[in-house]
Design an enzyme around this catalytic site. Structure first.
Site, mmCIF file in Angstrom:
data_model
loop_
_atom_site.group_PDB
_atom_site.id
_atom_site.type_symbol
_atom_site.label_atom_id
_atom_site.label_comp_id
_atom_site.label_asym_id
_atom_site.label_seq_id
_atom_site.Cartn_x
_atom_site.Cartn_y
_atom_site.Cartn_z
ATOM 1 N N LYS A 84 5.089 1.480 0.832
ATOM 2 C CA LYS A 84 5.981 1.257 -0.304
ATOM 3 C C LYS A 84 7.452 1.455 0.074
ATOM 4 O O LYS A 84 8.310 0.662 -0.310
ATOM 5 C CB LYS A 84 5.603 2.147 -1.480
ATOM 6 C CG LYS A 84 4.334 1.696 -2.182
ATOM 7 C CD LYS A 84 4.085 2.466 -3.442
ATOM 8 C CE LYS A 84 2.720 2.250 -4.043
ATOM 9 N NZ LYS A 84 2.147 0.943 -3.990
ATOM 10 N N ASP A 140 -1.262 -1.489 4.799
ATOM 11 C CA ASP A 140 -1.438 -0.350 5.694
ATOM 12 C C ASP A 140 -2.786 -0.532 6.392
ATOM 13 O O ASP A 140 -3.831 -0.210 5.825
ATOM 14 C CB ASP A 140 -1.411 0.956 4.903
ATOM 15 C CG ASP A 140 -1.694 2.175 5.768
ATOM 16 O OD1 ASP A 140 -1.757 2.034 7.012
ATOM 17 O OD2 ASP A 140 -1.860 3.262 5.203
ATOM 18 N N THR A 183 2.760 -5.417 -8.211
ATOM 19 C CA THR A 183 1.789 -4.472 -8.725
ATOM 20 C C THR A 183 2.556 -3.233 -9.193
ATOM 21 O O THR A 183 3.704 -3.009 -8.811
ATOM 22 C CB THR A 183 0.755 -4.127 -7.642
ATOM 23 O OG1 THR A 183 1.432 -3.781 -6.439
ATOM 24 C CG2 THR A 183 -0.171 -5.310 -7.377
ATOM 25 N N GLY A 184 1.917 -2.435 -10.034
ATOM 26 C CA GLY A 184 2.497 -1.325 -10.774
ATOM 27 C C GLY A 184 3.597 -0.496 -10.162
ATOM 28 O O GLY A 184 4.780 -0.700 -10.424
ATOM 29 N N THR A 185 3.240 0.467 -9.348
ATOM 30 C CA THR A 185 4.210 1.407 -8.802
ATOM 31 C C THR A 185 5.190 0.717 -7.867
ATOM 32 O O THR A 185 6.385 1.028 -7.870
ATOM 33 C CB THR A 185 3.484 2.545 -8.049
ATOM 34 O OG1 THR A 185 2.531 3.136 -8.928
ATOM 35 C CG2 THR A 185 4.462 3.604 -7.586
ATOM 36 N N ASP A 197 -10.685 -6.405 -3.024
ATOM 37 C CA ASP A 197 -9.642 -7.109 -3.770
ATOM 38 C C ASP A 197 -8.530 -7.579 -2.835
ATOM 39 O O ASP A 197 -7.992 -8.674 -2.988
ATOM 40 C CB ASP A 197 -9.031 -6.209 -4.852
ATOM 41 C CG ASP A 197 -10.042 -5.774 -5.888
ATOM 42 O OD1 ASP A 197 -11.049 -6.479 -6.076
ATOM 43 O OD2 ASP A 197 -9.824 -4.717 -6.513
ATOM 44 N N ASP A 229 -3.961 -6.479 -7.856
ATOM 45 C CA ASP A 229 -4.183 -7.482 -6.810
ATOM 46 C C ASP A 229 -4.913 -8.691 -7.402
ATOM 47 O O ASP A 229 -4.598 -9.837 -7.086
ATOM 48 C CB ASP A 229 -5.024 -6.903 -5.664
ATOM 49 C CG ASP A 229 -4.333 -5.779 -4.926
ATOM 50 O OD1 ASP A 229 -3.093 -5.698 -4.966
ATOM 51 O OD2 ASP A 229 -5.048 -4.964 -4.302
ATOM 52 N N ARG A 279 -7.476 -14.116 1.186
ATOM 53 C CA ARG A 279 -8.264 -15.356 1.250
ATOM 54 C C ARG A 279 -7.683 -16.417 0.317
ATOM 55 O O ARG A 279 -7.543 -17.581 0.696
ATOM 56 C CB ARG A 279 -9.729 -15.085 0.888
ATOM 57 C CG ARG A 279 -10.620 -16.328 1.004
ATOM 58 C CD ARG A 279 -12.061 -16.040 0.604
ATOM 59 N NE ARG A 279 -12.199 -15.591 -0.760
ATOM 60 C CZ ARG A 279 -12.158 -16.391 -1.830
ATOM 61 N NH1 ARG A 279 -11.980 -17.676 -1.702
ATOM 62 N NH2 ARG A 279 -12.310 -15.897 -3.042
ATOM 63 N N HIS A 283 0.849 -1.185 0.000
ATOM 64 C CA HIS A 283 0.000 0.000 0.000
ATOM 65 C C HIS A 283 0.889 1.240 0.000
ATOM 66 O O HIS A 283 2.076 1.167 0.349
ATOM 67 C CB HIS A 283 -0.919 0.001 1.229
ATOM 68 C CG HIS A 283 -2.031 -0.986 1.126
ATOM 69 N ND1 HIS A 283 -2.554 -1.633 2.216
ATOM 70 C CD2 HIS A 283 -2.729 -1.440 0.052
ATOM 71 C CE1 HIS A 283 -3.536 -2.439 1.821
ATOM 72 N NE2 HIS A 283 -3.650 -2.340 0.513
ATOM 73 N N HIS A 302 -9.904 -0.351 -2.721
ATOM 74 C CA HIS A 302 -10.006 -1.676 -3.322
ATOM 75 C C HIS A 302 -9.904 -2.781 -2.260
ATOM 76 O O HIS A 302 -9.426 -3.876 -2.521
ATOM 77 C CB HIS A 302 -8.932 -1.847 -4.395
ATOM 78 C CG HIS A 302 -7.528 -1.740 -3.887
ATOM 79 N ND1 HIS A 302 -7.013 -0.578 -3.377
ATOM 80 C CD2 HIS A 302 -6.549 -2.653 -3.794
ATOM 81 C CE1 HIS A 302 -5.762 -0.791 -2.990
ATOM 82 N NE2 HIS A 302 -5.456 -2.042 -3.222
ATOM 83 N N GLY A 313 -2.625 -1.882 -7.752
ATOM 84 C CA GLY A 313 -3.653 -2.613 -7.009
ATOM 85 C C GLY A 313 -5.072 -2.171 -7.296
ATOM 86 O O GLY A 313 -5.919 -2.995 -7.660
#
Length: 139
Positions: free
Chosen positions: A12, A80, A34-36, A90, A60, A96, A8, A87, A55
């Protein structure tokens, strides 16, 4: 091993520092992020990382799909818990899926330290046996 790296926004920096500290271990594995988060870790460490969407834009879920197909072996997800996430469903689904498919999941620095040391010592090799025997077959 296939390893996912997710964080999150407020976590980061922590994950970048963690990946930098354990760059030698991570370099022996196939990394997804995930992206960044993936971009920042790659820039800081030079590690080769397959990047998915951020995300909130589905990253995610993309990693969750890999878990459901038994294509992910460990997840480092620095969450966080004090900030609402748009999201969150997600995020909950990803956690889960890790439980459903017995994927080791570190959501904080303490657990991440144990998981990375386990990877270093080969304590997660049981994932290869499960995949070879088709005990968890998502195909």
């Amino acid at each position: 091993m296939n390893i996912a790296l997710i964080a999150h926004d407020k976590k980061k920096n922590d994950l970048v520092q963690f990946a930098t500290a354990y760059q030698a271990i991570f370099s022996k594995h196939t990394l997804f992020a995930t992206g960044t988060t993936g971009l920042r870790i790659s820039e800081a460490t030079g590690l080769n990382i397959t990047r998915y969407q951020s995300g909130p834009l589905g990253g995610d879920q993309q990693i969750g799909a890999m878990i459901a197909r038994n294509k992910m072996d460990a997840v480092f997800f620095f969450r966080d818990p004090l900030t609402a996430q748009p999201h969150e469903p997600d995020v909950t689904a990803l956690v889960r899926l890790c439980d459903v498919y017995s994927i080791p999941l570190a959501t904080n620095m303490g657990t991440a330290e144990l998981l990375i040391r386990g990877l270093e010592l080969g304590l997660i090799e049981w994932r290869n046996i499960i995949k070879e025997n088709g005990e968890i077959d998502g195909e």
